[in-house]
Design an enzyme around this catalytic site. Structure first.
Site, PDB file in Angstrom:
ATOM      1  N   LYS A 142      40.953  21.281 -14.299  1.00  0.00           N
ATOM      2  CA  LYS A 142      41.653  22.155 -15.249  1.00  0.00           C
ATOM      3  C   LYS A 142      41.673  21.550 -16.646  1.00  0.00           C
ATOM      4  O   LYS A 142      41.305  22.205 -17.620  1.00  0.00           O
ATOM      5  CB  LYS A 142      43.092  22.389 -14.775  1.00  0.00           C
ATOM      6  N   ASN A 143      42.109  20.300 -16.753  1.00  0.00           N
ATOM      7  CA  ASN A 143      42.331  19.753 -18.089  1.00  0.00           C
ATOM      8  C   ASN A 143      41.038  19.401 -18.820  1.00  0.00           C
ATOM      9  O   ASN A 143      41.057  19.177 -20.034  1.00  0.00           O
ATOM     10  CB  ASN A 143      43.312  18.576 -18.027  1.00  0.00           C
ATOM     11  N   ARG A 149      49.382  25.313 -23.049  1.00  0.00           N
ATOM     12  CA  ARG A 149      49.324  24.268 -24.057  1.00  0.00           C
ATOM     13  C   ARG A 149      47.953  24.206 -24.739  1.00  0.00           C
ATOM     14  O   ARG A 149      47.822  24.083 -25.939  1.00  0.00           O
ATOM     15  CB  ARG A 149      49.585  22.937 -23.333  1.00  0.00           C
ATOM     16  N   CYS A 169      54.007  23.625 -19.916  1.00  0.00           N
ATOM     17  CA  CYS A 169      55.142  23.180 -19.110  1.00  0.00           C
ATOM     18  C   CYS A 169      56.195  22.511 -20.009  1.00  0.00           C
ATOM     19  O   CYS A 169      55.858  21.900 -21.020  1.00  0.00           O
ATOM     20  CB  CYS A 169      54.678  22.196 -18.038  1.00  0.00           C
ATOM     21  N   ARG A 228      57.536  18.371 -27.108  1.00  0.00           N
ATOM     22  CA  ARG A 228      56.088  18.113 -27.037  1.00  0.00           C
ATOM     23  C   ARG A 228      55.518  18.216 -28.457  1.00  0.00           C
ATOM     24  O   ARG A 228      54.976  19.248 -28.852  1.00  0.00           O
ATOM     25  CB  ARG A 228      55.407  19.092 -26.074  1.00  0.00           C
ATOM     26  N   PRO A 229      55.644  17.140 -29.239  1.00  0.00           N
ATOM     27  CA  PRO A 229      55.225  17.205 -30.638  1.00  0.00           C
ATOM     28  C   PRO A 229      53.709  17.312 -30.790  1.00  0.00           C
ATOM     29  O   PRO A 229      52.961  16.978 -29.866  1.00  0.00           O
ATOM     30  CB  PRO A 229      55.727  15.883 -31.229  1.00  0.00           C
ATOM     31  N   ILE A 230      53.266  17.766 -31.985  1.00  0.00           N
ATOM     32  CA  ILE A 230      51.817  17.816 -32.257  1.00  0.00           C
ATOM     33  C   ILE A 230      51.493  17.042 -33.539  1.00  0.00           C
ATOM     34  O   ILE A 230      50.476  17.275 -34.174  1.00  0.00           O
ATOM     35  CB  ILE A 230      51.298  19.271 -32.356  1.00  0.00           C
ATOM     36  N   ASP A 231      52.401  16.111 -33.887  1.00  0.00           N
ATOM     37  CA  ASP A 231      52.208  15.373 -35.143  1.00  0.00           C
ATOM     38  C   ASP A 231      50.890  14.597 -35.172  1.00  0.00           C
ATOM     39  O   ASP A 231      50.258  14.478 -36.223  1.00  0.00           O
ATOM     40  CB  ASP A 231      53.399  14.416 -35.372  1.00  0.00           C
ATOM     41  N   GLN A 232      50.449  14.085 -34.029  1.00  0.00           N
ATOM     42  CA  GLN A 232      49.218  13.280 -34.021  1.00  0.00           C
ATOM     43  C   GLN A 232      47.972  14.148 -34.207  1.00  0.00           C
ATOM     44  O   GLN A 232      46.976  13.701 -34.776  1.00  0.00           O
ATOM     45  CB  GLN A 232      49.107  12.446 -32.735  1.00  0.00           C
ATOM     46  N   ASP A 249      50.888  13.491 -13.990  1.00  0.00           N
ATOM     47  CA  ASP A 249      50.743  14.794 -13.325  1.00  0.00           C
ATOM     48  C   ASP A 249      50.765  14.680 -11.799  1.00  0.00           C
ATOM     49  O   ASP A 249      50.685  15.700 -11.102  1.00  0.00           O
ATOM     50  CB  ASP A 249      49.450  15.487 -13.798  1.00  0.00           C
ATOM     51  N   ARG A 282      48.723  28.626 -12.187  1.00  0.00           N
ATOM     52  CA  ARG A 282      48.098  28.233 -13.455  1.00  0.00           C
ATOM     53  C   ARG A 282      47.106  27.104 -13.229  1.00  0.00           C
ATOM     54  O   ARG A 282      46.169  26.934 -14.006  1.00  0.00           O
ATOM     55  CB  ARG A 282      49.170  27.717 -14.428  1.00  0.00           C
TER      56      ARG A 282
HETATM   57  N1  EPU Z   1      52.819  13.033 -28.219  1.00  0.00           N
HETATM   58  C1  EPU Z   1      53.321  12.815 -29.486  1.00  0.00           C
HETATM   59  N2  EPU Z   1      52.671  13.415 -30.541  1.00  0.00           N
HETATM   60  C2  EPU Z   1      51.585  14.212 -30.380  1.00  0.00           C
HETATM   61  C3  EPU Z   1      51.087  14.426 -29.071  1.00  0.00           C
HETATM   62  C4  EPU Z   1      51.733  13.825 -28.006  1.00  0.00           C
HETATM   63  O1  EPU Z   1      54.289  12.100 -29.677  1.00  0.00           O
HETATM   64  O2  EPU Z   1      51.057  14.724 -31.388  1.00  0.00           O
HETATM   65  C5  EPU Z   1      53.487  12.367 -27.071  1.00  0.00           C
HETATM   66  C6  EPU Z   1      54.073  13.354 -26.058  1.00  0.00           C
HETATM   67  O3  EPU Z   1      55.371  13.765 -26.432  1.00  0.00           O
HETATM   68  C7  EPU Z   1      54.027  12.561 -24.782  1.00  0.00           C
HETATM   69  C8  EPU Z   1      52.786  11.680 -24.935  1.00  0.00           C
HETATM   70  O4  EPU Z   1      52.484  11.671 -26.330  1.00  0.00           O
HETATM   71  O5  EPU Z   1      55.160  11.758 -24.678  1.00  0.00           O
HETATM   72  C9  EPU Z   1      51.563  12.128 -24.178  1.00  0.00           C
HETATM   73  O6  EPU Z   1      51.269  13.486 -24.496  1.00  0.00           O
HETATM   74  P1  EPU Z   1      49.768  14.049 -24.466  1.00  0.00           P
HETATM   75  O7  EPU Z   1      49.448  14.561 -25.817  1.00  0.00           O
HETATM   76  O8  EPU Z   1      48.873  13.020 -23.860  1.00  0.00           O
HETATM   77  O9  EPU Z   1      49.884  15.280 -23.473  1.00  0.00           O
HETATM   78  P2  EPU Z   1      49.177  16.682 -23.593  1.00  0.00           P
HETATM   79  O10 EPU Z   1      47.834  16.537 -24.182  1.00  0.00           O
HETATM   80  O11 EPU Z   1      50.121  17.664 -24.183  1.00  0.00           O
HETATM   81  C10 EPU Z   1      47.935  16.533 -21.305  1.00  0.00           C
HETATM   82  C11 EPU Z   1      47.849  17.354 -20.061  1.00  0.00           C
HETATM   83  C12 EPU Z   1      49.143  17.249 -19.284  1.00  0.00           C
HETATM   84  C13 EPU Z   1      49.432  15.785 -18.976  1.00  0.00           C
HETATM   85  C14 EPU Z   1      49.393  14.936 -20.255  1.00  0.00           C
HETATM   86  C15 EPU Z   1      49.500  13.445 -19.987  1.00  0.00           C
HETATM   87  C16 EPU Z   1      46.358  19.120 -20.749  1.00  0.00           C
HETATM   88  C17 EPU Z   1      46.167  20.552 -21.079  1.00  0.00           C
HETATM   89  N3  EPU Z   1      47.599  18.741 -20.450  1.00  0.00           N
HETATM   90  O12 EPU Z   1      49.030  17.057 -22.073  1.00  0.00           O
HETATM   91  O13 EPU Z   1      48.892  17.942 -18.068  1.00  0.00           O
HETATM   92  O14 EPU Z   1      50.711  15.657 -18.395  1.00  0.00           O
HETATM   93  O15 EPU Z   1      48.155  15.164 -20.952  1.00  0.00           O
HETATM   94  O16 EPU Z   1      48.476  13.023 -19.141  1.00  0.00           O
HETATM   95  O17 EPU Z   1      45.409  18.356 -20.712  1.00  0.00           O
HETATM   96  C18 EPU Z   1      49.381  19.262 -16.195  1.00  0.00           C
HETATM   97  O18 EPU Z   1      48.160  19.385 -15.993  1.00  0.00           O
HETATM   98  O19 EPU Z   1      50.254  19.591 -15.357  1.00  0.00           O
HETATM   99  C19 EPU Z   1      49.837  18.708 -17.470  1.00  0.00           C
HETATM  100  C20 EPU Z   1      51.044  18.895 -17.936  1.00  0.00           C
END
Ligand code: EPU
Length: 427
Positions: free
Chosen positions: A22-23, A93, A117, A122-126, A305, A397
């Site tokens: 999926k991811n 997401r 979820c 869930r910030p997107i600052d990065q 996960d 999903r």
């Molecule tokens: N974070 C920040 N700033 C950002 C982005 C992330 O502070 O700009 C923090 C988050 O708050 C968190 C950490 O960094 O504490 C990791 O977040 P990440 O960005 O790695 O997560 P994601 O990309 O939103 C993906 C998977 C998730 C999985 C996480 C961690 C997808 C679509 N989603 O989420 O998968 O939990 O990586 O491995 O790839 C799932 O499949 O059930 C799922 C939730």
């Protein structure tokens, strides 16, 4: 509304075949907009997140043709507006991967703030930091994230946190940027390597994916390609844990055992037998499960996960286990559901203390998110009696044909539609 009705206990036995990741798929489908030509993508999972992404692509004018159940052909020669509306973005997401991809393709993108979820903030600052370093202007207005760049220029970017999403989005935005981009402190998950392999098969020059430094030489043109997505690490891990939790014997096919090492190691510590083959893995559990401590970490650590599924399994172990969540602020919301089934779990912030109870009992529960849904489903198959699981859209999903796959392993699971009037009468 739809529900799963599960009658247990069952020992899962037999073979199950894992679908595409999926991811990885949710990054690769948006990346198809970068090709000048058609992309044929194989091994896509049959899940609702993919249906949503294909709707987004069609909505932007892409030609999308299913060649068979798991192969799609995408032609984005003609794209209309580079906009992903709220009605579709709110379901998942990964809709935000269109930001990076459309920025490269159209020099601008507008994507509604994404759903997904709920694990706390869930910030997107990065993501934004990366786009801005490449020369884009990014703003959030009326619930839309808008990005624009006349020219994307290679840059040296250090991520403050290890983020799967930011690593992927910034790769998508830099793949055609002028010059060289160096990304440091990158996420190393298998789906990042898969995305890089997909883009490289289109003519990109991305090196180092799977390590924490990724170097991207911007290229002028990306061509169409045919590419097969890797197997889903988390779907495989979920069947491994389901086999162990139910005292079963399951051969899980179409997996990459290397991606499952962290899960395998903890299952062995918990008393399961795990046998690795080239592209399959067998999990057998005979005696009582033993306590294990687990801390989730970015790859190659134990995947977050898999945390809810493991917590469900450890509820059945002898002794007290400690599970620490190292990625998300709030990923224990499902514990209340397991408690309804008899679990004894105390949560303090990011730490759960799980006292083994030996046996769950069936109860009405709900899936509070995707992997939480998998956790209650595992508990339900191991439980004595009937468990009714609500909110199964979350489970669908991310897990393809889950009723068929679990039924083939001997689970007593049915999907039923609860008529609206029954619900109203019950309120
Ligand atoms: N974070 C920040 N700033 C950002 C982005 C992330 O502070 O700009 C923090 C988050 O708050 C968190 C950490 O960094 O504490 C990791 O977040 P990440 O960005 O790695 O997560 P994601 O990309 O939103 C993906 C998977 C998730 C999985 C996480 C961690 C997808 C679509 N989603 O989420 O998968 O939990 O990586 O491995 O790839 C799932 O499949 O059930 C799922 C939730």
């Amino acid at each position: 509304m739809e529900k799963f009705i599960v009658t247990g206990p069952t020992s899962l036995k037999g073979e199950v075949c894992v679908g595409g990741a999926k991811n990885a798929a949710v990054a690769i489908l948006p990346a198809a907009v970068l090709a000048q030509g058609k992309c044929v993508i194989e091994n896509i999972p049959n899940i609702s997140d993919i249906t949503t992404l294909l709707k987004i692509l069609r909505g932007m004018g892409a030609q999308v043709r299913m060649i068979d159940r798991s192969t799609v052909e995408i032609d984005t020669s003609y794209l209309s507006e580079p906009v992903v509306p709220y009605e579709l973005a709110r379901y998942m997401r990964a809709s935000y991967y269109f930001l990076g991809a459309l920025l490269t393709r159209c020099n601008r993108a507008s994507v509604s703030m994404p759903g997904g979820c709920d694990f706390g903030v869930r910030p997107i600052d990065q993501h934004m930091k990366g786009f801005e370093a490449l020369g884009a202007t990014v703003s959030i207005d009326g619930g839309m994230i808008n990005a624009h760049a006349d020219l994307l220029m290679g840059a040296h970017i250090y991520f403050d946190v290890v983020s799967v999403g930011a690593t992927i989005n910034v790769i998508l935005a830099s793949v055609k940027a002028k010059g060289v981009t160096i990304l440091e402190n990158c996420a190393k998950e298998p789906h990042i390597v898969d995305l890089a392999n997909f883009l490289n098969s289109m003519g990109a020059d991305i090196r180092g994916a799977g390590t924490d430094v990724i170097k991207i030489h911007g290229v002028d043109i990306l061509h169409g390609t045919t590419y097969s997505i890797i197997p889903d690490q988390i779907e495989a891990g979920t069947y491994m844990v389901a086999a162990a939790a139910t005292g079963g014997d399951v051969l899980i096919k179409n997996v990459i055992p290397k991606h499952l090492e962290a899960i395998t190691e903890k299952l062995q510590k918990a008393g399961a037998t795990v046998i690795e083959y080239d592209d399959s893995i067998r999990v057998i559990r005979e005696g009582r499960l033993r306590k294990v401590n687990v801390k989730t970490m970015p790859h190659p650590g134990f995947p977050t996960d898999m945390q809810p599924q493991f917590t469900a399994m450890l509820s059945l172990a002898e002794g007290t286990s400690i599970v620490t969540e190292g990625v998300w602020d709030n990923r224990f919301r499902y514990v209340d559901e397991l408690r309804r089934m008899g679990a004894s779990i105390q949560v303090d912030g990011k730490v759960a203390v799980i006292e083994g109870i030996g046996q769950f009992t069936g109860a009405p529960v709900r899936a509070v998110d995707l992997r939480a849904g998998a956790a209650v489903l595992i508990a339900a198959m191991a439980a004595r009696g009937v468990t009714e699981i609500e909110n199964i859209a979350y489970i669908e999903r991310g897990y393809e044909n889950i009723v068929e796959k679990l039924s083939a392993l001997g689970a007593d699971i049915r999907k039923v539609i609860v008529p609206e009037h029954t619900l109203k009468a019950a309120l």
